[in-house]
Write an enzyme that holds these catalytic residues in place. Structure first.
Site, PDB file in Angstrom:
ATOM      1  N   LYS A   1       0.811  -1.226   0.000  1.00 48.40           N
ATOM      2  CA  LYS A   1       0.000   0.000   0.000  1.00 48.40           C
ATOM      3  C   LYS A   1       0.844   1.277   0.000  1.00 48.40           C
ATOM      4  O   LYS A   1       0.396   2.312  -0.478  1.00 48.40           O
ATOM      5  CB  LYS A   1      -0.940   0.016   1.214  1.00 48.40           C
ATOM      6  CG  LYS A   1      -2.104  -0.947   1.096  1.00 48.40           C
ATOM      7  CD  LYS A   1      -3.077  -0.779   2.251  1.00 48.40           C
ATOM      8  CE  LYS A   1      -4.164  -1.833   2.210  1.00 48.40           C
ATOM      9  NZ  LYS A   1      -5.173  -1.683   3.265  1.00 48.40           N
TER      10      LYS A   1
ATOM     11  N   ASP B   1      -9.845   3.072   2.206  1.00 48.67           N
ATOM     12  CA  ASP B   1      -9.916   2.498   3.562  1.00 48.67           C
ATOM     13  C   ASP B   1     -10.434   3.550   4.557  1.00 48.67           C
ATOM     14  O   ASP B   1     -11.259   3.234   5.425  1.00 48.67           O
ATOM     15  CB  ASP B   1      -8.526   2.043   4.033  1.00 48.67           C
ATOM     16  CG  ASP B   1      -8.126   0.697   3.435  1.00 48.67           C
ATOM     17  OD1 ASP B   1      -9.012  -0.084   3.057  1.00 48.67           O
ATOM     18  OD2 ASP B   1      -6.905   0.446   3.345  1.00 48.67           O
TER      19      ASP B   1
HETATM   20  P1  NAP Z   1       0.766  -2.550   9.748  1.00 47.24           P
HETATM   21  O1  NAP Z   1       1.031  -1.351   8.932  1.00 47.24           O
HETATM   22  O2  NAP Z   1       1.731  -3.686   9.708  1.00 47.24           O
HETATM   23  O3  NAP Z   1       0.600  -2.050  11.273  1.00 47.24           O
HETATM   24  C1  NAP Z   1       0.490  -2.979  12.319  1.00 47.24           C
HETATM   25  C2  NAP Z   1       0.123  -2.274  13.618  1.00 47.24           C
HETATM   26  O4  NAP Z   1      -0.092  -3.273  14.612  1.00 47.24           O
HETATM   27  C3  NAP Z   1       1.210  -1.350  14.161  1.00 47.24           C
HETATM   28  O5  NAP Z   1       0.591  -0.280  14.833  1.00 47.24           O
HETATM   29  C4  NAP Z   1       1.958  -2.266  15.142  1.00 47.24           C
HETATM   30  O6  NAP Z   1       2.592  -1.568  16.192  1.00 47.24           O
HETATM   31  C5  NAP Z   1       0.808  -3.040  15.715  1.00 47.24           C
HETATM   32  N1  NAP Z   1       1.245  -4.349  16.239  1.00 47.24           N
HETATM   33  C6  NAP Z   1       1.629  -5.427  15.525  1.00 47.24           C
HETATM   34  N2  NAP Z   1       1.959  -6.427  16.357  1.00 47.24           N
HETATM   35  C7  NAP Z   1       1.800  -5.961  17.618  1.00 47.24           C
HETATM   36  C8  NAP Z   1       1.990  -6.527  18.915  1.00 47.24           C
HETATM   37  N3  NAP Z   1       2.418  -7.778  19.076  1.00 47.24           N
HETATM   38  N4  NAP Z   1       1.696  -5.757  19.981  1.00 47.24           N
HETATM   39  C9  NAP Z   1       1.252  -4.493  19.834  1.00 47.24           C
HETATM   40  N5  NAP Z   1       1.054  -3.905  18.642  1.00 47.24           N
HETATM   41  C10 NAP Z   1       1.325  -4.638  17.544  1.00 47.24           C
HETATM   42  O7  NAP Z   1      -0.637  -3.230   9.371  1.00 47.24           O
HETATM   43  P2  NAP Z   1      -1.923  -2.476   8.784  1.00 47.24           P
HETATM   44  O8  NAP Z   1      -1.920  -2.523   7.318  1.00 47.24           O
HETATM   45  O9  NAP Z   1      -2.048  -1.161   9.448  1.00 47.24           O
HETATM   46  O10 NAP Z   1      -3.109  -3.452   9.267  1.00 47.24           O
HETATM   47  C11 NAP Z   1      -3.484  -3.535  10.636  1.00 47.24           C
HETATM   48  C12 NAP Z   1      -4.738  -4.417  10.758  1.00 47.24           C
HETATM   49  O11 NAP Z   1      -5.858  -3.794  10.135  1.00 47.24           O
HETATM   50  C13 NAP Z   1      -4.584  -5.793  10.105  1.00 47.24           C
HETATM   51  O12 NAP Z   1      -5.170  -6.740  10.938  1.00 47.24           O
HETATM   52  C14 NAP Z   1      -5.390  -5.657   8.830  1.00 47.24           C
HETATM   53  O13 NAP Z   1      -5.922  -6.890   8.382  1.00 47.24           O
HETATM   54  C15 NAP Z   1      -6.512  -4.725   9.280  1.00 47.24           C
HETATM   55  N6  NAP Z   1      -7.138  -3.982   8.157  1.00 47.24           N
HETATM   56  C16 NAP Z   1      -8.491  -4.172   7.936  1.00 47.24           C
HETATM   57  C17 NAP Z   1      -9.110  -3.489   6.914  1.00 47.24           C
HETATM   58  C18 NAP Z   1     -10.584  -3.691   6.681  1.00 47.24           C
HETATM   59  O14 NAP Z   1     -11.082  -3.336   5.603  1.00 47.24           O
HETATM   60  N7  NAP Z   1     -11.320  -4.209   7.648  1.00 47.24           N
HETATM   61  C19 NAP Z   1      -8.387  -2.612   6.091  1.00 47.24           C
HETATM   62  C20 NAP Z   1      -7.023  -2.438   6.353  1.00 47.24           C
HETATM   63  C21 NAP Z   1      -6.405  -3.131   7.399  1.00 47.24           C
HETATM   64  P3  NAP Z   1       4.114  -1.054  16.061  1.00 47.24           P
HETATM   65  O15 NAP Z   1       4.064   0.241  15.286  1.00 47.24           O
HETATM   66  O16 NAP Z   1       4.541  -0.876  17.462  1.00 47.24           O
HETATM   67  O17 NAP Z   1       4.884  -2.119  15.317  1.00 47.24           O
END
Ligand code: NAP
Length: 294
Positions: free
Chosen positions: A78, A114
């Site tokens: 993305k 999104d």
């Molecule tokens: P990302 O950019 O990889 O960000 C991950 C986030 O989760 C960061 O804030 C990270 O914190 C945190 N995190 C990961 N592991 C962690 C842990 N063990 N403890 C605490 N915090 C943790 O991922 P993303 O693209 O933003 O996606 C995040 C979620 O949203 C995913 O589950 C995705 O499937 C979902 N999503 C859903 C939709 C929908 O349409 N429903 C759309 C987009 C995304 P740090 O910064 O500290 O690493």
């Protein structure tokens, strides 16, 4: 692209659109996007385009083909896809992430659906008010945003643009939360705070807690403990962007103390409906998409 243009292009061969990511096999998008194209009799195939990082440029280049309407973009592309596109919509540029590419007049345009998808989803769950201009207002709400990654960035700009009262960003990595807060503050007048320790979270009335971390996708783990959730008022709404599993530990804990909750399927639906409209310039058949998804 006008609806006539879409019709003219499909008269020669079916159009193509798909999701670019790695992995993509688990994606729910083909299910409801294909149903939408079929319902409107737009001869288009929605495909899974598994694309490792070293093939991203080639994949994006292929979208210039005359049969291509565009694409959805998901993890992990993305952000890295932005420099490969011709024009970036201002909201997507501010968020720094594109989840929808539109092939229009020989150019590739990048959008982020999104962020508005989340706001439409919250409205569907009876939060906020629809204004005369078609935008949803979340005036009066405090948003507690869990996470500062790609999805959280979209949520932060979407929620503040919808007029929330204040934004609190809670993220494991404090610097990331602070940096997002600083960026948001450039376009938003309300208070924005950032923290990494949830024990310092100050509960406000009319709170919307949005989980935009990936915590909860695997196992019974949650960004907030039951005790931390219990400090929030009974009118608090808890939204988890995760939809698989459909009930995360966070949502189960919130339900157990009587808070309203919803999972990320509604956001998935609305971001997809907005993408469909961008590709076809026709209103998405939301009921058809919903039936295919839920
Ligand atoms: P990302 O950019 O990889 O960000 C991950 C986030 O989760 C960061 O804030 C990270 O914190 C945190 N995190 C990961 N592991 C962690 C842990 N063990 N403890 C605490 N915090 C943790 O991922 P993303 O693209 O933003 O996606 C995040 C979620 O949203 C995913 O589950 C995705 O499937 C979902 N999503 C859903 C939709 C929908 O349409 N429903 C759309 C987009 C995304 P740090 O910064 O500290 O690493």
């Amino acid at each position: 692209m006008s609806p006539d243009d879409v019709l003219q292009r499909q008269s020669t061969s079916p159009l193509r659109v798909g999701i670019i990511g790695d992995p993509v096999a688990h994606s729910f998008s083909p299910r409801f996007q294909q149903a939408a194209f079929d319902a409107l009799h737009i001869a288009t195939r929605y495909e899974l385009w598994h694309t490792p990082a070293d093939q991203l440029a080639e994949r994006v280049q292929s979208l210039y083909g005359k049969d291509y309407l565009g694409a959805n973009v998901t993890i992990p592309h993305k952000v890295s896809v932005l420099p490969l596109l011709d024009k970036i919509d201002p909201l997507a540029a501010r968020i720094g992430a594109v989840n929808t590419i539109v092939h229009r007049n020989a150019f590739l345009y990048g959008y982020n659906t999104d962020a508005p998808g989340l706001i439409h989803a919250l409205y569907e769950h009876s939060l906020g008010e629809l204004q005369a201009n078609g935008q949803v207002s979340l005036k009066g709400y405090t948003a507690v945003l869990l996470g500062a990654g790609g999805a959280a960035r979209g949520a932060a700009f979407g929620l503040t643009a919808a007029g929330i009262e204040r934004l609190i960003i809670l993220n494991r990595n404090l610097e990331r939360a602070q940096s997002l807060a600083t960026e948001v503050q450039q376009v938003y007048d309300g208070p924005v705070s950032s923290l990494s320790d949830p024990t310092f979270l100050l509960p406000h009335p009319a709170s919307i807690i949005v989980n935009a971390t990936s915590l909860g996708m695997h196992g019974d783990v949650s960004p907030l403990s039951a005790e931390q959730l219990a400090r929030f008022a009974s009118d608090t709404f808890v939204y988890d962007m995760i939809y698989n599993p459909c009930q995360t530990y966070l949502l189960r804990q919130a339900q157990a103390i009587g808070l309203r909750t919803a999972n990320g399927l509604s956001m998935l639906l609305h971001q997809g409906a907005l993408a469909f409209k961008l590709w076809t310039e026709q209103d998405a058949p939301l009921a058809v998409m919903r039936a295919a998804l839920f």
